[in-house]
Design an enzyme around this catalytic site. Structure first.
Site, mmCIF file in Angstrom:
data_model
loop_
_atom_site.group_PDB
_atom_site.id
_atom_site.type_symbol
_atom_site.label_atom_id
_atom_site.label_comp_id
_atom_site.label_asym_id
_atom_site.label_seq_id
_atom_site.Cartn_x
_atom_site.Cartn_y
_atom_site.Cartn_z
ATOM 1 N N GLU A 75 0.838 -1.193 0.000
ATOM 2 C CA GLU A 75 0.000 0.000 0.000
ATOM 3 C C GLU A 75 0.874 1.245 0.000
ATOM 4 O OE1 GLU A 75 -4.158 -1.126 2.315
ATOM 5 O OE2 GLU A 75 -2.632 0.052 3.339
ATOM 6 N N LYS A 76 0.405 2.273 -0.682
ATOM 7 C CA LYS A 76 1.056 3.567 -0.636
ATOM 8 C C LYS A 76 0.885 4.165 0.757
ATOM 9 C CE LYS A 76 2.655 7.530 -2.443
ATOM 10 N NZ LYS A 76 4.040 7.653 -2.926
ATOM 11 N N ARG A 91 -15.380 -8.014 14.862
ATOM 12 C CA ARG A 91 -15.540 -8.265 16.304
ATOM 13 C C ARG A 91 -15.855 -6.955 16.995
ATOM 14 N NH1 ARG A 91 -10.813 -5.780 17.649
ATOM 15 N NH2 ARG A 91 -9.045 -6.094 16.255
#
Length: 461
Positions: free
Chosen positions: A201-202, A293
């Site tokens: 990811e960037k 959750r």
């Protein structure tokens, strides 16, 4: 309600929280515990307690067979996993259902799909949720990964496809760093999660971490607005707020609507959180992941909405539809949560298990302390150091900060080191008060401001 009893497959403050919520609904509660937790507050509060093994989590709280055996022996209708441990384990969710009980949370298919961060990115993209520029899926090798980073540019984040908690993550600012960190991240991910898969990811410079609380019953889906979680140390949240600081109304609507769209796309059931990075300058937000959750920081959402998220989870598991519609949920005031850990912030956050000699908890309007502590309790050295969460609520953020400073001054935990002094310093900081922070703010603040603080402020006997 089709459930009359629930087993709590967790420990610490979240176990206490679940027991109290279940009792408020009239449910019988069963608490599993390791030998180290035999005297815990959760054990004392539950209607029944069952020893599931030695102190080591892998032999007790992470032992699926032991937990299932306890649930069968206690003849419960449902199992609530809390957060951490087995809460996002699809195999555990399947095992609970296989013995005829309800798993308090989404089904195994949703956990499996959304628990893989690469698959979750793809689900988000299909639902129209913006994602951070990066790889379209898992990267198979270093050569493929290097080609991707040459396209999106540095800095980039190498992230584990499975798991969480900041493990299996590396940031690279150059190709040399990238080639060095890539195998390290894979090895760490494999050791922590049994899955060495990675994606790229960037890095969004000076991003804020904002997340949206969602609820679904499989048919109806709502959001409970957003939380600000930008104050982090080593990618672990330290301080959380709701709503996010200074978020424009139009951005809030787009952000929350996108989280509901994602929940609807997978038929989500239970409570969950959709996490994003937000760029103040461009007002753009990007999907990070879904936590299937209840979150540690859920109380700030409860404080501003008046909802009980744990009770809502139990009702949904019991076959009831959502008790609220979107138009019923509104933001009232501001809330802040401080995570209180058994760590010494003046000694590199060294864990400090031991016996609580004195406990004084502040009381008053808009103050809540979720904890498993009591005077005389010995904090074991085997688990996460979280002792509890101090949550305050006020009519606006300025009033909330003032109330927080008063509440922190009144919280006395004598006998072990805690992170209370850290939060006192943050609550008094001008940049924090002005909302001038991002996900990298706290690391620099700790080096430049907190390091000079007097160690005499510690509440250690």
């Amino acid at each position: 309600m089709t459930i009359r009893s629930v087993l709590v497959a967790n420990r610490g403050e979240i176990a206490v929280r679940i027991i109290r919520a279940a009792k408020a609904l009239g449910l019988r509660t069963v608490q599993v515990h390791s030998q180290a937790d035999a005297g815990s507050l959760a054990v004392q509060l539950a209607d029944e307690a069952i020893d599931i093994g030695p102190p080591a989590a892998k032999k007790s709280y992470l032992n699926v067979e032991a937990v299932i055996a306890a649930a069968k022996a206690a003849k419960v209708d449902a199992v609530h996993p809390g957060y951490g441990f087995l809460s996002e384990n699809a195999d555990f969710a399947e095992a609970v259902v296989a013995v005829g009980m309800k798993f308090v949370g989404p089904d195994a298919a949703a956990i499996r799909l959304l628990g893989d961060k690469v698959a979750a990115r793809q689900v988000a993209a299909r639902a129209g949720v913006p994602t951070v520029p990066g790889s379209d899926g898992r990267v198979s090798d270093l050569a493929e990964a290097a080609a991707i980073v040459s396209r999106i540019g540095f800095p980039v984040m190498i992230k584990a496809a499975a798991g969480g908690g900041g493990r299996g993550i590396r940031i690279a600012h150059s190709l040399e760093e990238f080639e060095r960190h890539f195998p390290q991240a894979s090895a760490e991910a494999a050791a922590a999660f049994g899955d060495g898969g990675l994606y790229i990811e960037k890095v969004i410079e000076k991003a804020r971490h904002i997340e949206v609380q969602i609820l679904g019953d499989g048919t109806n889906f709502v959001h409970c607005y957003e939380r600000e979680c930008s104050l982090q140390r080593r990618r672990q949240k330290v301080w959380e707020e709701a709503p996010a600081v200074g978020l424009p109304a139009d951005v809030r609507k787009r952000l929350c609507d996108s989280a509901v769209a994602l929940a609807r796309s997978v038929g989500y059931s239970g409570a969950g959180t959709v996490e994003y990075l937000y760029d103040d300058a461009s007002r753009d937000f990007y999907f990070i992941e879904v936590n299937t959750r209840i979150q540690v920081e859920h109380p700030v959402t409860e404080m501003i909405t008046g909802l009980d998220l744990v009770q809502e989870m139990l009702r949904i598991a019991g076959g009831q539809p959502l008790s609220v519609r979107q138009e019923d949920i509104a933001i009232a005031g501001h809330a802040i949560e401080c995570r209180i850990n058994a760590e010494d912030p003046y000694k590199g956050f060294m864990p400090g298990p031991g016996t609580v000699e004195t406990l004084a908890v502040p009381e008053g309007e808009g103050i809540r302390f979720d904890t498993m502590l009591f005077a005389g309790y010995t904090v074991p050295p085997f688990y996460d150091s979280l002792l509890g969460k101090l949550i305050v609520h006020g009519p606006d953020r300025a009033a909330c900060l003032a109330r927080l400073r008063t509440a922190l001054a009144g919280l006395k935990i004598i006998g072990i080191p805690t992170t209370v002094p850290l939060h006192e310093a943050l609550a008094a900081d001008v940049d924090v008060a002005a909302g001038r922070f991002h996900t990298r703010f706290l690391e620099n603040w700790l080096e430049t401001k907190f390091a000079a603080s007097p160690s005499g402020a510690r509440e250690v006997a």
